[in-house]
Design a protein around this motif. Structure first.
Motif, PDB file in Angstrom:
ATOM      1  N   LEU A   1      16.514  71.736 -85.721  1.00  0.00           N
ATOM      2  CA  LEU A   1      17.431  71.727 -84.886  1.00  0.00           C
ATOM      3  C   LEU A   1      17.820  70.178 -84.692  1.00  0.00           C
ATOM      4  O   LEU A   1      19.293  69.796 -84.488  1.00  0.00           O
ATOM      5  CB  LEU A   1      17.112  71.923 -83.430  1.00  0.00           C
ATOM      6  CG  LEU A   1      17.945  72.064 -82.387  1.00  0.00           C
ATOM      7  CD1 LEU A   1      18.887  73.503 -82.465  1.00  0.00           C
ATOM      8  CD2 LEU A   1      16.973  72.504 -80.727  1.00  0.00           C
TER       9      LEU A   1
ATOM     10  N   MET B   1      21.754  69.073 -85.550  1.00  0.00           N
ATOM     11  CA  MET B   1      22.305  68.318 -84.315  1.00  0.00           C
ATOM     12  C   MET B   1      23.218  66.892 -85.001  1.00  0.00           C
ATOM     13  O   MET B   1      24.233  66.658 -84.565  1.00  0.00           O
ATOM     14  CB  MET B   1      21.460  67.904 -83.314  1.00  0.00           C
ATOM     15  CG  MET B   1      21.180  69.428 -82.341  1.00  0.00           C
ATOM     16  SD  MET B   1      20.188  68.792 -80.974  1.00  0.00           S
ATOM     17  CE  MET B   1      20.502  70.313 -79.952  1.00  0.00           C
TER      18      MET B   1
ATOM     19  N   ARG C   1      25.937  67.604 -87.125  1.00  0.00           N
ATOM     20  CA  ARG C   1      27.191  67.777 -86.354  1.00  0.00           C
ATOM     21  C   ARG C   1      27.611  66.663 -85.552  1.00  0.00           C
ATOM     22  O   ARG C   1      29.003  66.423 -85.567  1.00  0.00           O
ATOM     23  CB  ARG C   1      26.866  69.083 -85.171  1.00  0.00           C
ATOM     24  CG  ARG C   1      27.959  69.469 -84.493  1.00  0.00           C
ATOM     25  CD  ARG C   1      27.811  70.836 -83.678  1.00  0.00           C
ATOM     26  NE  ARG C   1      28.962  71.290 -82.887  1.00  0.00           N
ATOM     27  CZ  ARG C   1      29.804  72.275 -83.065  1.00  0.00           C
ATOM     28  NH1 ARG C   1      29.211  73.212 -83.827  1.00  0.00           N
ATOM     29  NH2 ARG C   1      30.821  72.246 -82.512  1.00  0.00           N
TER      30      ARG C   1
ATOM     31  N   CYS D   1      23.287  75.269 -82.864  1.00  0.00           N
ATOM     32  CA  CYS D   1      24.261  74.221 -82.734  1.00  0.00           C
ATOM     33  C   CYS D   1      25.542  74.642 -82.975  1.00  0.00           C
ATOM     34  O   CYS D   1      26.582  73.741 -83.560  1.00  0.00           O
ATOM     35  CB  CYS D   1      23.804  73.331 -83.946  1.00  0.00           C
ATOM     36  SG  CYS D   1      22.202  72.668 -84.067  1.00  0.00           S
TER      37      CYS D   1
ATOM     38  N   GLU E   1      14.741  54.137 -74.879  1.00  0.00           N
ATOM     39  CA  GLU E   1      14.989  55.260 -74.102  1.00  0.00           C
ATOM     40  C   GLU E   1      16.177  55.764 -73.330  1.00  0.00           C
ATOM     41  O   GLU E   1      16.377  57.109 -73.095  1.00  0.00           O
ATOM     42  CB  GLU E   1      13.753  55.274 -72.794  1.00  0.00           C
ATOM     43  CG  GLU E   1      12.518  55.169 -73.179  1.00  0.00           C
ATOM     44  CD  GLU E   1      11.495  55.143 -71.999  1.00  0.00           C
ATOM     45  OE1 GLU E   1      11.019  56.055 -71.653  1.00  0.00           O
ATOM     46  OE2 GLU E   1      11.463  53.786 -71.614  1.00  0.00           O
ATOM     47  N   THR E   2      17.105  54.596 -73.652  1.00  0.00           N
ATOM     48  CA  THR E   2      18.432  54.965 -73.038  1.00  0.00           C
ATOM     49  C   THR E   2      19.676  54.514 -73.858  1.00  0.00           C
ATOM     50  O   THR E   2      19.234  53.687 -75.000  1.00  0.00           O
ATOM     51  CB  THR E   2      18.717  54.306 -71.640  1.00  0.00           C
ATOM     52  OG1 THR E   2      18.636  52.923 -71.972  1.00  0.00           O
ATOM     53  CG2 THR E   2      17.698  54.617 -70.597  1.00  0.00           C
TER      54      THR E   2
ATOM     55  N   PHE F   1      22.636  61.254 -80.509  1.00  0.00           N
ATOM     56  CA  PHE F   1      23.061  62.415 -79.967  1.00  0.00           C
ATOM     57  C   PHE F   1      22.623  63.129 -78.549  1.00  0.00           C
ATOM     58  O   PHE F   1      23.102  64.119 -78.184  1.00  0.00           O
ATOM     59  CB  PHE F   1      23.320  63.584 -81.133  1.00  0.00           C
ATOM     60  CG  PHE F   1      21.788  64.349 -81.513  1.00  0.00           C
ATOM     61  CD1 PHE F   1      21.241  65.049 -80.584  1.00  0.00           C
ATOM     62  CD2 PHE F   1      21.285  64.078 -82.861  1.00  0.00           C
ATOM     63  CE1 PHE F   1      19.815  65.417 -81.005  1.00  0.00           C
ATOM     64  CE2 PHE F   1      20.009  64.278 -82.999  1.00  0.00           C
ATOM     65  CZ  PHE F   1      19.334  65.181 -82.097  1.00  0.00           C
ATOM     66  N   GLY F   2      21.588  62.618 -78.235  1.00  0.00           N
ATOM     67  CA  GLY F   2      20.917  62.934 -76.869  1.00  0.00           C
ATOM     68  C   GLY F   2      19.550  62.810 -76.881  1.00  0.00           C
ATOM     69  O   GLY F   2      18.888  61.852 -77.679  1.00  0.00           O
ATOM     70  N   ARG F   3      18.706  63.790 -76.486  1.00  0.00           N
ATOM     71  CA  ARG F   3      17.316  63.946 -76.319  1.00  0.00           C
ATOM     72  C   ARG F   3      16.891  65.297 -76.422  1.00  0.00           C
ATOM     73  O   ARG F   3      17.479  66.148 -76.102  1.00  0.00           O
ATOM     74  CB  ARG F   3      16.877  63.261 -74.928  1.00  0.00           C
ATOM     75  CG  ARG F   3      15.416  63.663 -74.400  1.00  0.00           C
ATOM     76  CD  ARG F   3      15.062  63.213 -73.229  1.00  0.00           C
ATOM     77  NE  ARG F   3      14.799  61.922 -73.233  1.00  0.00           N
ATOM     78  CZ  ARG F   3      13.679  61.257 -73.568  1.00  0.00           C
ATOM     79  NH1 ARG F   3      12.894  62.091 -73.877  1.00  0.00           N
ATOM     80  NH2 ARG F   3      13.537  60.042 -73.405  1.00  0.00           N
ATOM     81  N   MET F   4      15.798  65.245 -77.335  1.00  0.00           N
ATOM     82  CA  MET F   4      15.365  66.759 -77.546  1.00  0.00           C
ATOM     83  C   MET F   4      14.051  67.299 -76.942  1.00  0.00           C
ATOM     84  O   MET F   4      13.599  68.335 -76.977  1.00  0.00           O
ATOM     85  CB  MET F   4      14.908  66.649 -79.193  1.00  0.00           C
ATOM     86  CG  MET F   4      15.948  66.513 -80.044  1.00  0.00           C
ATOM     87  SD  MET F   4      15.878  67.259 -81.526  1.00  0.00           S
ATOM     88  CE  MET F   4      15.779  68.934 -81.312  1.00  0.00           C
ATOM     89  N   LYS F   5      13.438  66.169 -76.262  1.00  0.00           N
ATOM     90  CA  LYS F   5      12.257  66.511 -75.830  1.00  0.00           C
ATOM     91  C   LYS F   5      11.845  65.480 -74.513  1.00  0.00           C
ATOM     92  O   LYS F   5      11.997  64.465 -74.595  1.00  0.00           O
ATOM     93  CB  LYS F   5      11.115  66.402 -77.047  1.00  0.00           C
ATOM     94  CG  LYS F   5       9.685  66.783 -76.594  1.00  0.00           C
ATOM     95  CD  LYS F   5       8.862  67.231 -77.650  1.00  0.00           C
ATOM     96  CE  LYS F   5       7.624  67.983 -77.218  1.00  0.00           C
ATOM     97  NZ  LYS F   5       7.030  67.325 -75.928  1.00  0.00           N
ATOM     98  N   GLY F   6      10.905  66.230 -73.767  1.00  0.00           N
ATOM     99  CA  GLY F   6      10.422  65.175 -72.734  1.00  0.00           C
ATOM    100  C   GLY F   6       9.533  64.353 -73.137  1.00  0.00           C
ATOM    101  O   GLY F   6       8.777  64.383 -74.217  1.00  0.00           O
TER     102      GLY F   6
END
Ligand SMILES: Cc1ncc(COP(=O)(O)O)c(C=O)c1O
Lengths: 448, 509
Positions: free
Chosen positions: B159, B163, B166, B196, B328-329, B340-345
């Motif tokens: 994934l 991602m 993409r 996706c 982290e940001t 592209f973002g975050r996948m997991k806590g």
């Protein structure tokens, strides 16, 4: 090399049987120039003692919560784990088995997962639970996708009280699937208006209790509003110990409940691996992601368990599957389940009381510190405090004094100046009065 | 232990249904009373209640058991499991290798295993250094430019890779619509592509068990965002034309995702960057020996090429001159990065990464090279010594696993499933069955490097013996198997038709 049983003689005999001149020849399908370029700038093998020494040195470069009064939460809570949990999950029969694809020789894992699914249903007040997801954040994303499948709608609303990591994982996943995602601003006071935003184009509303900022909610009215609009209510729980004391989401009318199970049975381990619990109403079971264990009988009529309803899953349905998940969090689910089995009803209820009382006691001590304000009314074992200074600075200063005093909200929301002075503080059964007094004393010094 | 519980009689012929060391064990919920507990807790502090109207008013319904009862329960359950510790586990595509106990010990060290994810960064430098070190190992072993460490398993790594692809396509102006996936691919590949927002187009295999290049050329277009290719593929064969495939894919403006579930065959021998790969997940719970735990947890760090690395998800560790940072940001990530973002806590499967690093350090570059050598040697040995009695659909040499089809069972009345169940009675975990889908009645055997020649020889004799029995017409023997297990064949149709997915007091039996 201690993990490799073949001897040079074995290798020679085996090559003979194969009819190959060398092991290298077995790699003949790989283009030769690529093989030749494989030069690795890495160390050679080491004995067990040397590796252990290297890791001990690494361990010493961090401040262990075992050596410092610790009040950190924000979705990960430090609890005492009964010794029996780790002893049992380290049994090789649990630790070193694969996913239970062959039920005749996997009844141990299967029965344990069936018990886990039952425990999750009881704790959350839901009807069906799966055999685990990676963690609560990914489970939230799966919940949103599932709601979109069930309702055939393409919009999701997320409360500002949801853990920011859960929000980010949901938003990341939804952005790739063309589902609109509206998230409300961070909501430390618990004053956002969700009821007024429920509309018939939403697939689901995602909320959390206790909220990221510690606040408690009863979502019964929201559930009713959702259902009147054909919207699913997804309730996330970051601290499963709270379920020992609080009204379970199932009783509030939740359609999907997601829980971070790692508070029970697992060490903090810097946040992973953990386990996501995932429970739904029975009518949605065929839309669920993840593995399910079901009861059946064998050819002799004896009760037993198998993986079931797998026509939802990737190995059968491929691109039409409800999820791509394969390996999940089996051993963490087992650890959770053993801890819950040890606690039982009375133990979990008492653990919850001890946690809540610790947090109440701490909040009273902190409220007495000049310039510190407790934010929000009701909480379980974590609450937010407004400080007279940026929380990140305070936390660093406390750490310099050997105290892990809290989590600055700005770590998650750096672009919200109004949250800069906000700190999350958690208390559990692991915190002594002396720990609390040390925090209060250090905080007074830091704030001077 | 429990009274009034009756189980149907069993062929064991004992009063209890027990068979010596294998003891029937009721569910937790069928034992004990609600009142007990196996944990002694301190009394809560005497403070006013702050929960107000949010209190639970109904009991949970969990049984209360003492510690010895719980320990016995799970010990008995464990005895109903097969495991790699106890025996040979040639489950193809799953790399069931030995799980070193050192790694378990290290994962529990104070200062590593007990760290909170949100401690101030200054107090977790050792943890970040550990993650960074593993990242360096993975990048060096693959030759890739970067690695996303947070994916939680192989499928999650897929994934992540798609991602990133993409995101990269979008940055070029058009996400495109299609991901190409060979027919032999694992089910997670098409499922990940579809998560996706891509549609999946299958590419057929040749009679040699490899990607059909002509078909690939036909399917490539400016709507194709990428290809997901398993290499070695799920037939246990190296895709010889991999570089041509990579070139074709790149020429079409698409990216090359390589499913690295089978990296155990390549480790220490080939840098996948040299094959033209843009992204590949590595199942740490396969190649890097972290225990599978009856279904997880795993970790699927995903290595990325220079074209994709800027899109890696948050969070990631960055080494500065004298410290390690956790990014982290987006603000922290800086201008050059476009996560592209975050996948997991939190920060990924830290405990799994730690075990993997301990494994890598124990074996070193020389040991890892020996690992792939022995894994491939073991698989070829099985192939060489079994291909006269079983049917091998493709010519060797194979890589880390040997594939057979059910041709040898033709007209015997015995299926692949029956054959596998008979192996269970002989004390083995069966091979992977009916996967990959490109051959009929597949039997996929992956011995791994952890097995001795002696183990393989005894296994080979066993398989040959069973094959002879099947050919001799003893189908009933196979249909009745397994006979010696805690449970015999289970009724999966019943389980699916009338799902019982949890215990309830009224359906306890
Ligand atoms: C070829 C292949 N790809 C992907 C996966 C998925 O990996 P995981 O189970 O870690 O998600 C597997 C494992 O089952 C596999 O064998």
């Amino acid at each position: 090399m201690r993990y490799l049983p073949l001897s040079a003689d074995d290798r020679a005999e085996m090559l003979d049987a194969i009819g190959a001149a060398s092991v290298e020849d077995l790699f003949c399908d790989i283009p030769a120039d690529v093989r030749a370029s494989g030069v690795f700038d890495l160390p050679d093998h080491q004995g067990e003692m040397a590796v252990e020494q290297a890791f001990s040195a690494l361990a010493q470069k961090s401040l262990s919560p075992a050596c410092a009064p610790t009040f950190l939460g924000a979705g990960a809570y430090r609890h005492h784990i009964p010794a029996a949990v780790d002893a049992l999950i380290q049994r090789g029969e649990f630790l070193t088995s694969y996913t239970p694809y062959q039920p005749e020789i996997s009844q141990g894992t299967l029965q344990a997962l069936f018990e886990f699914q039952t425990q999750v249903c009881l704790l959350t007040g839901m009807e069906v639970a799966n055999a685990s997801m990676y963690d609560a954040a990914t489970a939230c994303a799966e919940a949103a996708l599932m709601a979109a499948r069930v309702t055939r709608r393409k919009a999701v609303l997320i409360s500002g009280g949801v853990h920011p990591h859960y929000i980010d994982v949901i938003r990341t996943q939804l952005a790739f699937t063309g589902i609109a995602c509206d998230r409300l601003a961070p909501d430390p006071l618990g004053i956002e208006d969700l009821l007024g935003r429920v509309s018939p184009d939403l697939a689901c509303v995602v909320v959390q209790t206790p909220g990221f900022f510690g606040g408690l909610s009863d979502f019964s009215a929201l559930a009713a509003q959702c259902h009147a609009n054909g919207v699913l209510l997804v309730v996330a729980v970051a601290e499963p110990v709270s379920l020992g004391a609080l009204k379970p989401p199932g009783e509030m009318g939740a359609d999907i409940v997601v829980v971070d199970g790692s508070s029970l049975g697992m060490p903090l381990s810097f946040g992973g691996p953990g386990v996501g619990l995932f429970a739904v109403r029975e009518k949605y079971v065929r839309n669920m992601p993840g593995r399910l264990v079901g009861q059946t009988v064998d050819v002799d009529g004896r009760r037993g368990w198998v993986l079931t309803l797998s026509t939802r899953e990737q190995h059968i349905r491929r691109e039409k599957a409800t999820s791509n998940i394969c390996t999940n969090s089996g051993l963490c689910a087992l650890a959770f389940s053993i801890h819950v089995a040890l606690l039982g009803d009375t133990g979990l209820a008492k653990l919850a009381e001890v946690n809540h009382a610790a947090a109440v006691a701490l909040s009273r001590k902190l409220a007495a510190v000049k310039g510190v304000k407790i934010v929000g009314p009701a909480f379980f074992n974590e609450f937010a405090v407004m400080l007279p200074k940026p929380a990140a600075e305070v936390v660093e200063a406390l750490a310099a004094k050997g105290i892990l005093g809290g989590v600055p909200v700005s770590r998650f929301y750096p672009s919200f100046p109004e949250l800069e002075n906000l700190m999350l503080v958690a208390a559990t059964e692991t915190n002594s009065d002396a720990d609390m007094d040390a925090l209060v004393a250090a905080l007074k010094e830091v704030l001077q | 232990m429990i009274e009034g519980q009756v189980f149907p009689s069993v062929p064991a012929g004992t009063v209890t249904g027990n068979r010596g060391l294998v003891v029937e064990e009721p569910l937790l919920f069928e034992q004990g009373s609600v009142a007990g507990s196996g944990v002694d807790l301190p009394e809560p502090r005497d403070v006013p209640d702050g929960l107000g109207g949010f209190r639970r008013t109904t009991p949970i319904g969990l049984p209360g058991l003492s510690e010895p009862q719980v320990v016995r329960h799970y010990t008995r359950l464990s005895q109903k499991n097969y495991s790699i510790d106890a025996g040979f586990y040639p489950l193809g595509s799953c790399t069931m290798k030995y799980n070193p106990r050192l790694n378990e010990k290290l994962a529990r060290l104070s200062g590593l295993g007990d760290l909170h994810p949100f401690q101030p960064i200054s107090t977790v430098q050792g943890a970040l250094e550990m993650m960074h070190s593993l990242a360096v190992w993975l990048m060096e072993l693959t030759g890739m430019a970067g690695v996303a460490m947070s994916p939680a398993a192989g499928a999650h790594g897929e994934l992540c890779g798609i991602m990133a692809i993409r995101a990269a396509q979008e940055a070029k102006g058009n996400p495109r619509k299609i991901i190409l996936v060979p027919e032999s691919a694992h089910g997670t590949n098409p499922a990940s592509a579809s998560l996706c927002g891509y549609s999946v187009v299958a590419i057929p295999a040749t009679s040699e068990g490899r990607v059909d290049i002509a078909a690939l050329k036909e399917k490539l277009s400016d709507e194709v965002a990428g290809i997901m290719l398993t290499n070695p593929n799920t037939c246990g064969l190296f895709e010889r034309d991999v570089r041509e495939i990579a070139d074709l894919v790149h020429a079409a403006g698409a990216f090359f995702y390589m499913d690295g579930a089978n990296f155990n065959a390549l480790i220490g021998r080939v840098k996948v960057a040299d094959l033209g790969v843009d992204a590949m997940h590595i199942n740490l719970h396969k190649t890097f020996s972290t225990p599978h735990g009856g279904g997880g947890p795993g970790a699927g760090p995903t290595v990325l090429s220079p074209a994709l690395v800027a899109f890696a998800p948050l969070p990631f560790v960055r080494k500065t001159k004298d410290a390690f940072e956790l990014v982290e940001t987006r603000a922290q990530a800086g201008e050059a990065a476009h996560p592209f973002g975050r996948m997991k806590g939190f920060h990924g499967q830290f405990g799994v990464m730690l075990r993997a690093l301990a494994y890598a350090m124990s074996l070193g570059k020389d040991g890892l090279r020996q690992t792939s050598g022995d894994a491939v040697l073991n698989a070829n040995y099985l192939l060489a010594r079994l291909k006269d009695v079983l049917t091998a659909p493709f010519d060797g040499p194979c890589m880390h696993e040997a594939l057979f089809d059910d041709g040898f069972l033709k007209d015997t009345g015995v299926t692949t499933l029956d054959f596998a169940k008979a192996l269970i009675d002989e004390g083995y975990h069966p091979m992977t069955m009916y996967f990959p889908l490109v051959v009929h009645g597949a039997l996929l055997m992956e011995p791994t490097e952890s097995e001795s020649k002696q183990t393989l020889d005894v296994f080979i004799d066993t398989v040959r013996g069973l094959a002879a029995k099947a050919l001799a017409g003893d189908a009933d023997f196979f249909h009745a198997a397994p006979r010696l297990t805690p449970r015999r064949r289970l009724d999966e149709t019943l389980a699916a038709r009338k799902p019982v997915l949890r215990w309830r007091p009224d359906v306890a039996d």
